[in-house]
Design a protein around this motif. Sequence first.
Motif, PDB file in Angstrom:
ATOM      1  N   LEU A 128       0.868  -1.174   0.000  1.00  0.00           N
ATOM      2  CA  LEU A 128       0.000   0.000   0.000  1.00  0.00           C
ATOM      3  C   LEU A 128       0.903   1.221   0.000  1.00  0.00           C
ATOM      4  O   LEU A 128       1.681   1.421   0.930  1.00  0.00           O
ATOM      5  CB  LEU A 128      -0.920  -0.001   1.220  1.00  0.00           C
ATOM      6  N   ASP A 145      -0.745   7.528  -3.113  1.00  0.00           N
ATOM      7  CA  ASP A 145      -1.147   7.634  -4.512  1.00  0.00           C
ATOM      8  C   ASP A 145      -0.266   8.566  -5.322  1.00  0.00           C
ATOM      9  O   ASP A 145      -0.151   8.410  -6.540  1.00  0.00           O
ATOM     10  CB  ASP A 145      -2.612   8.065  -4.615  1.00  0.00           C
ATOM     11  N   ILE A 153      -0.806  -1.121  -4.659  1.00  0.00           N
ATOM     12  CA  ILE A 153      -2.099  -0.561  -4.286  1.00  0.00           C
ATOM     13  C   ILE A 153      -1.952   0.902  -3.870  1.00  0.00           C
ATOM     14  O   ILE A 153      -1.339   1.195  -2.844  1.00  0.00           O
ATOM     15  CB  ILE A 153      -2.717  -1.375  -3.131  1.00  0.00           C
ATOM     16  N   VAL A 203      -2.927   4.476  -2.246  1.00  0.00           N
ATOM     17  CA  VAL A 203      -3.720   4.896  -1.092  1.00  0.00           C
ATOM     18  C   VAL A 203      -3.925   6.402  -1.165  1.00  0.00           C
ATOM     19  O   VAL A 203      -2.957   7.161  -1.169  1.00  0.00           O
ATOM     20  CB  VAL A 203      -3.023   4.543   0.231  1.00  0.00           C
ATOM     21  N   SER A 228      -8.567   1.700  -1.625  1.00  0.00           N
ATOM     22  CA  SER A 228      -7.381   0.876  -1.384  1.00  0.00           C
ATOM     23  C   SER A 228      -7.727  -0.325  -0.521  1.00  0.00           C
ATOM     24  O   SER A 228      -7.175  -1.420  -0.702  1.00  0.00           O
ATOM     25  CB  SER A 228      -6.274   1.705  -0.728  1.00  0.00           C
ATOM     26  N   LYS A 286      -9.317  -2.924  -2.778  1.00  0.00           N
ATOM     27  CA  LYS A 286      -8.304  -3.599  -3.599  1.00  0.00           C
ATOM     28  C   LYS A 286      -7.456  -4.550  -2.766  1.00  0.00           C
ATOM     29  O   LYS A 286      -7.094  -5.642  -3.227  1.00  0.00           O
ATOM     30  CB  LYS A 286      -7.413  -2.553  -4.276  1.00  0.00           C
TER      31      LYS A 286
END
Length: 273
Positions: free
Chosen positions: A69, A72, A90, A92, A102, A105
């Motif tokens: 994670l 973004d 992923i 976030v 997130s 996913k």
Amino acid sequence: MGIGTRMFFAILAGVARPLMNVLIGKEWYGLDRLPQDEGFIVVPNHCTEIDPIVVGHMLYNQNVMPHFLAKDGLFKTPVLGAVLRGAHQIPVERSGAGAGTSLVKARVVLGEGGAVVVYPEGTLTRDPELWPMKGRTGAARLALGTDAKVIPVVHWGAQEVFPRYAKGFKIFPRKKVRVVVGEPVDLSAFAGRSGDKATLEAMTGVIMDHITAMLEELRGEVAPAQRWDPSAHRQSAHGRFVERGAQAPNQEAPVAEENKKNDAGTTETGDLQ
């Protein structure tokens, strides 16, 4: 995981693994504790920007494809963004309407038997001695919603290769990084409970206690009795709190009001970081 994603991982590993082997010596312990044939959540300590490479290297060598994670903003950079998307990582969003996507996913990855790596501190530790600081509730939220095992991973030595917020690598003399995989964190006391703030914070406390105890054993030192709390030291919850390459001050200046976010991460949309 699709064939294309696996091929992308293989290409990345072909570049990254030889480089890591040159830069550092490695000692990995407890590899037999990694779950087999099921999705699980990895919760590492976080003290330098190359931590994901250290943890990802260990996992990939055990035939575990790590799904981190990551904020973004990293996905928007020209080269790194393409790499992250190709490796099925992923993104976030720290706030806004997309903050909960997130989590969705991550649940899909776990349902497909993958490994999701969540840094429970949410960012590099602000603790002056690099001990785990106060955690955020993303890992707890994900565990409570999926019943996936939470596997603590601690490491020490990467900060000598690339110190926190450093400008470059310290290659010579060659450093050694030790990584330890722990037993699953026992969160059975929280089974069946709702994801209210008190429950998530209590779960996070158990996770952080486990990580800290493992790191104490790895370092051969005792962590401070009180875990570092950025808000108590007037530090922002996200991003760098010192300039890159600068010495971390003992006490930071007051942060702007808009940066004083609730570090519990218990908003309705879910803040995984």
